[in-house]
Design a protein around this motif. Structure first.
Motif, PDB file in Angstrom:
ATOM      1  N   GLU A  22       0.828  -1.195   0.000  1.00 29.87           N
ATOM      2  CA  GLU A  22       0.000   0.000   0.000  1.00 29.87           C
ATOM      3  C   GLU A  22       0.873   1.261   0.000  1.00 29.87           C
ATOM      4  O   GLU A  22       1.861   1.339   0.732  1.00 29.87           O
ATOM      5  CB  GLU A  22      -0.921   0.026   1.228  1.00 29.87           C
ATOM      6  N   ARG A  23       0.519   2.182  -0.863  1.00 24.78           N
ATOM      7  CA  ARG A  23       1.214   3.473  -0.965  1.00 24.78           C
ATOM      8  C   ARG A  23       0.146   4.548  -1.147  1.00 24.78           C
ATOM      9  O   ARG A  23      -0.153   4.954  -2.267  1.00 24.78           O
ATOM     10  CB  ARG A  23       2.191   3.501  -2.142  1.00 24.78           C
ATOM     11  N   GLY A  24      -0.468   4.977  -0.052  1.00 28.67           N
ATOM     12  CA  GLY A  24      -1.552   5.960  -0.131  1.00 28.67           C
ATOM     13  C   GLY A  24      -2.748   5.372  -0.846  1.00 28.67           C
ATOM     14  O   GLY A  24      -3.117   4.216  -0.625  1.00 28.67           O
ATOM     15  N   ASP A  25      -3.347   6.175  -1.743  1.00 24.58           N
ATOM     16  CA  ASP A  25      -4.532   5.740  -2.483  1.00 24.58           C
ATOM     17  C   ASP A  25      -4.188   5.058  -3.802  1.00 24.58           C
ATOM     18  O   ASP A  25      -5.087   4.648  -4.531  1.00 24.58           O
ATOM     19  CB  ASP A  25      -5.434   6.946  -2.787  1.00 24.58           C
ATOM     20  N   ARG A  26      -2.931   4.950  -4.122  1.00 24.76           N
ATOM     21  CA  ARG A  26      -2.530   4.379  -5.413  1.00 24.76           C
ATOM     22  C   ARG A  26      -2.839   2.883  -5.469  1.00 24.76           C
ATOM     23  O   ARG A  26      -2.538   2.140  -4.532  1.00 24.76           O
ATOM     24  CB  ARG A  26      -1.046   4.609  -5.645  1.00 24.76           C
ATOM     25  N   LEU A  27      -3.457   2.453  -6.556  1.00 27.54           N
ATOM     26  CA  LEU A  27      -3.739   1.041  -6.789  1.00 27.54           C
ATOM     27  C   LEU A  27      -3.445   0.726  -8.243  1.00 27.54           C
ATOM     28  O   LEU A  27      -4.220   1.065  -9.136  1.00 27.54           O
ATOM     29  CB  LEU A  27      -5.202   0.702  -6.463  1.00 27.54           C
ATOM     30  N   ASP A  28      -2.292   0.116  -8.473  1.00 27.11           N
ATOM     31  CA  ASP A  28      -1.957  -0.322  -9.819  1.00 27.11           C
ATOM     32  C   ASP A  28      -2.772  -1.574 -10.141  1.00 27.11           C
ATOM     33  O   ASP A  28      -2.957  -2.432  -9.276  1.00 27.11           O
ATOM     34  CB  ASP A  28      -0.468  -0.648  -9.929  1.00 27.11           C
ATOM     35  N   PRO A  29      -3.262  -1.704 -11.352  1.00 24.28           N
ATOM     36  CA  PRO A  29      -4.011  -2.914 -11.718  1.00 24.28           C
ATOM     37  C   PRO A  29      -3.134  -4.162 -11.581  1.00 24.28           C
ATOM     38  O   PRO A  29      -1.954  -4.146 -11.929  1.00 24.28           O
ATOM     39  CB  PRO A  29      -4.373  -2.693 -13.187  1.00 24.28           C
ATOM     40  N   TYR A  30      -3.734  -5.213 -11.018  1.00 22.85           N
ATOM     41  CA  TYR A  30      -3.016  -6.490 -10.937  1.00 22.85           C
ATOM     42  C   TYR A  30      -4.004  -7.641 -10.905  1.00 22.85           C
ATOM     43  O   TYR A  30      -5.175  -7.469 -10.575  1.00 22.85           O
ATOM     44  CB  TYR A  30      -2.076  -6.540  -9.727  1.00 22.85           C
ATOM     45  N   ASP A  31      -3.483  -8.807 -11.263  1.00 24.32           N
ATOM     46  CA  ASP A  31      -4.274 -10.032 -11.256  1.00 24.32           C
ATOM     47  C   ASP A  31      -3.696 -11.007 -10.243  1.00 24.32           C
ATOM     48  O   ASP A  31      -2.480 -11.070 -10.046  1.00 24.32           O
ATOM     49  CB  ASP A  31      -4.241 -10.724 -12.626  1.00 24.32           C
ATOM     50  N   VAL A  32      -4.578 -11.782  -9.637  1.00 22.07           N
ATOM     51  CA  VAL A  32      -4.188 -12.944  -8.857  1.00 22.07           C
ATOM     52  C   VAL A  32      -4.340 -14.124  -9.804  1.00 22.07           C
ATOM     53  O   VAL A  32      -5.400 -14.312 -10.408  1.00 22.07           O
ATOM     54  CB  VAL A  32      -5.078 -13.136  -7.613  1.00 22.07           C
ATOM     55  N   LEU A  33      -3.278 -14.898  -9.955  1.00 26.65           N
ATOM     56  CA  LEU A  33      -3.280 -16.040 -10.865  1.00 26.65           C
ATOM     57  C   LEU A  33      -3.197 -17.342 -10.085  1.00 26.65           C
ATOM     58  O   LEU A  33      -2.443 -17.435  -9.107  1.00 26.65           O
ATOM     59  CB  LEU A  33      -2.067 -15.975 -11.799  1.00 26.65           C
ATOM     60  N   SER A  34      -3.944 -18.348 -10.517  1.00 27.28           N
ATOM     61  CA  SER A  34      -3.682 -19.703 -10.047  1.00 27.28           C
ATOM     62  C   SER A  34      -2.645 -20.276 -10.988  1.00 27.28           C
ATOM     63  O   SER A  34      -2.521 -19.855 -12.138  1.00 27.28           O
ATOM     64  CB  SER A  34      -4.959 -20.546 -10.049  1.00 27.28           C
ATOM     65  N   PHE A  35      -1.851 -21.234 -10.499  1.00 27.61           N
ATOM     66  CA  PHE A  35      -0.891 -21.898 -11.373  1.00 27.61           C
ATOM     67  C   PHE A  35      -0.845 -23.384 -11.051  1.00 27.61           C
ATOM     68  O   PHE A  35      -1.153 -23.809  -9.942  1.00 27.61           O
ATOM     69  CB  PHE A  35       0.499 -21.252 -11.316  1.00 27.61           C
ATOM     70  N   THR A  36      -0.497 -24.146 -12.069  1.00 24.25           N
ATOM     71  CA  THR A  36      -0.401 -25.598 -11.942  1.00 24.25           C
ATOM     72  C   THR A  36       1.076 -26.001 -11.947  1.00 24.25           C
ATOM     73  O   THR A  36       1.953 -25.170 -12.235  1.00 24.25           O
ATOM     74  CB  THR A  36      -1.131 -26.305 -13.100  1.00 24.25           C
ATOM     75  N   SER A  37       1.335 -27.263 -11.683  1.00 23.73           N
ATOM     76  CA  SER A  37       2.721 -27.727 -11.641  1.00 23.73           C
ATOM     77  C   SER A  37       3.418 -27.622 -12.991  1.00 23.73           C
ATOM     78  O   SER A  37       4.639 -27.535 -13.052  1.00 23.73           O
ATOM     79  CB  SER A  37       2.787 -29.161 -11.126  1.00 23.73           C
ATOM     80  N   THR A  57      -1.493 -21.019 -16.125  1.00 28.94           N
ATOM     81  CA  THR A  57      -2.082 -20.025 -15.213  1.00 28.94           C
ATOM     82  C   THR A  57      -3.499 -19.673 -15.639  1.00 28.94           C
ATOM     83  O   THR A  57      -3.860 -19.835 -16.796  1.00 28.94           O
ATOM     84  CB  THR A  57      -1.256 -18.721 -15.192  1.00 28.94           C
ATOM     85  N   ARG A  58      -4.250 -19.174 -14.672  1.00 28.54           N
ATOM     86  CA  ARG A  58      -5.586 -18.628 -14.908  1.00 28.54           C
ATOM     87  C   ARG A  58      -5.774 -17.444 -13.976  1.00 28.54           C
ATOM     88  O   ARG A  58      -5.322 -17.481 -12.820  1.00 28.54           O
ATOM     89  CB  ARG A  58      -6.671 -19.654 -14.598  1.00 28.54           C
ATOM     90  N   VAL A  59      -6.457 -16.425 -14.439  1.00 25.36           N
ATOM     91  CA  VAL A  59      -6.783 -15.280 -13.591  1.00 25.36           C
ATOM     92  C   VAL A  59      -7.944 -15.689 -12.686  1.00 25.36           C
ATOM     93  O   VAL A  59      -8.973 -16.153 -13.172  1.00 25.36           O
ATOM     94  CB  VAL A  59      -7.169 -14.055 -14.445  1.00 25.36           C
ATOM     95  N   VAL A  60      -7.758 -15.533 -11.370  1.00 25.15           N
ATOM     96  CA  VAL A  60      -8.832 -15.837 -10.428  1.00 25.15           C
ATOM     97  C   VAL A  60      -9.425 -14.592  -9.798  1.00 25.15           C
ATOM     98  O   VAL A  60     -10.527 -14.646  -9.248  1.00 25.15           O
ATOM     99  CB  VAL A  60      -8.388 -16.838  -9.344  1.00 25.15           C
ATOM    100  N   ALA A  61      -8.717 -13.480  -9.873  1.00 28.52           N
ATOM    101  CA  ALA A  61      -9.242 -12.211  -9.365  1.00 28.52           C
ATOM    102  C   ALA A  61      -8.437 -11.083  -9.986  1.00 28.52           C
ATOM    103  O   ALA A  61      -7.254 -11.247 -10.284  1.00 28.52           O
ATOM    104  CB  ALA A  61      -9.144 -12.153  -7.843  1.00 28.52           C
ATOM    105  N   SER A  62      -9.095  -9.950 -10.180  1.00 25.48           N
ATOM    106  CA  SER A  62      -8.444  -8.762 -10.717  1.00 25.48           C
ATOM    107  C   SER A  62      -8.755  -7.584  -9.813  1.00 25.48           C
ATOM    108  O   SER A  62      -9.877  -7.451  -9.311  1.00 25.48           O
ATOM    109  CB  SER A  62      -8.950  -8.470 -12.136  1.00 25.48           C
ATOM    110  N   TYR A  63      -7.779  -6.734  -9.625  1.00 24.32           N
ATOM    111  CA  TYR A  63      -7.932  -5.573  -8.751  1.00 24.32           C
ATOM    112  C   TYR A  63      -7.448  -4.329  -9.481  1.00 24.32           C
ATOM    113  O   TYR A  63      -6.519  -4.383 -10.280  1.00 24.32           O
ATOM    114  CB  TYR A  63      -7.114  -5.760  -7.462  1.00 24.32           C
ATOM    115  N   GLY A  64      -8.090  -3.195  -9.189  1.00 26.32           N
ATOM    116  CA  GLY A  64      -7.667  -1.924  -9.731  1.00 26.32           C
ATOM    117  C   GLY A  64      -7.921  -1.704 -11.191  1.00 26.32           C
ATOM    118  O   GLY A  64      -7.312  -0.863 -11.818  1.00 26.32           O
TER     119      GLY A  64
END
Length: 148
Positions: free
Chosen positions: A121-136, A140-147
């Motif tokens: 966290e850096r103040g109100d700044r929120l850079d877009p990012y994804d949470v990815l699942s990954f396999t062995s 990968t697959r996007v499971v959540a996106s923020y910003g």
């Protein structure tokens, strides 16, 4: 796999998985000189996780042993239940993963260190990012996106 990703996203976004869930303990491996790792641990503890931090100067080896593909790396690596958590993954997404236990998923990652992710966290700044699942095998697959 797609259904699992949608389910994880839905559970994390709608608060169906709560801090009162019975959560397994988590071990976080981090470089002793990294400050944001401690901030991420604080986020986890505030959200019901019991965390043990282990300081390591050989984080490349830790990631390799945990099976984290190099292109999905971040600053810290955690083990919880049967999963690897790499980087600044929000606690609710980890809870959803643990609750659903989707088949074939090795873990979750937020590659890099996006500003605004838990622990970054850096103040109100929120850079877009994804949470990815990954396999062995590194898929990968996007499971959540923020910003976004």
């Amino acid at each position: 796999m797609v259904l699992a990703a949608v389910t994880i996203f839905a559970l994390s976004q709608f608060g169906i998985v709560s801090a009162s869930d019975d959560l397994p303990p988590m071990t976080v491996y981090q470089d002793p000189n990294c400050g944001c790792c401690g901030d991420w641990i604080d986020h986890l503890e505030e959200n019901g996780f019991e965390v043990e931090a282990e300081y390591r100067s050989d984080m490349g080896n830790v990631k390799q042993q945990a099976g984290v593909p190099q292109h999905l790396g971040s600053c810290h690596t955690a083990l919880v239940g049967d999963y690897v958590i790499e980087g600044h993954v929000p606690a609710d997404d980890i809870k959803a993963l643990l609750h659903n236990a989707p088949e074939g998923i090795q873990g979750l990652t937020v590659p890099g260190m996006p500003v605004g992710s838990p622990g970054m966290e850096r103040g109100d700044r929120l850079d877009p990012y994804d949470v990815l699942s990954f396999t062995s095998d590194g898929a990968t697959r996007v499971v959540a996106s923020y910003g976004k």
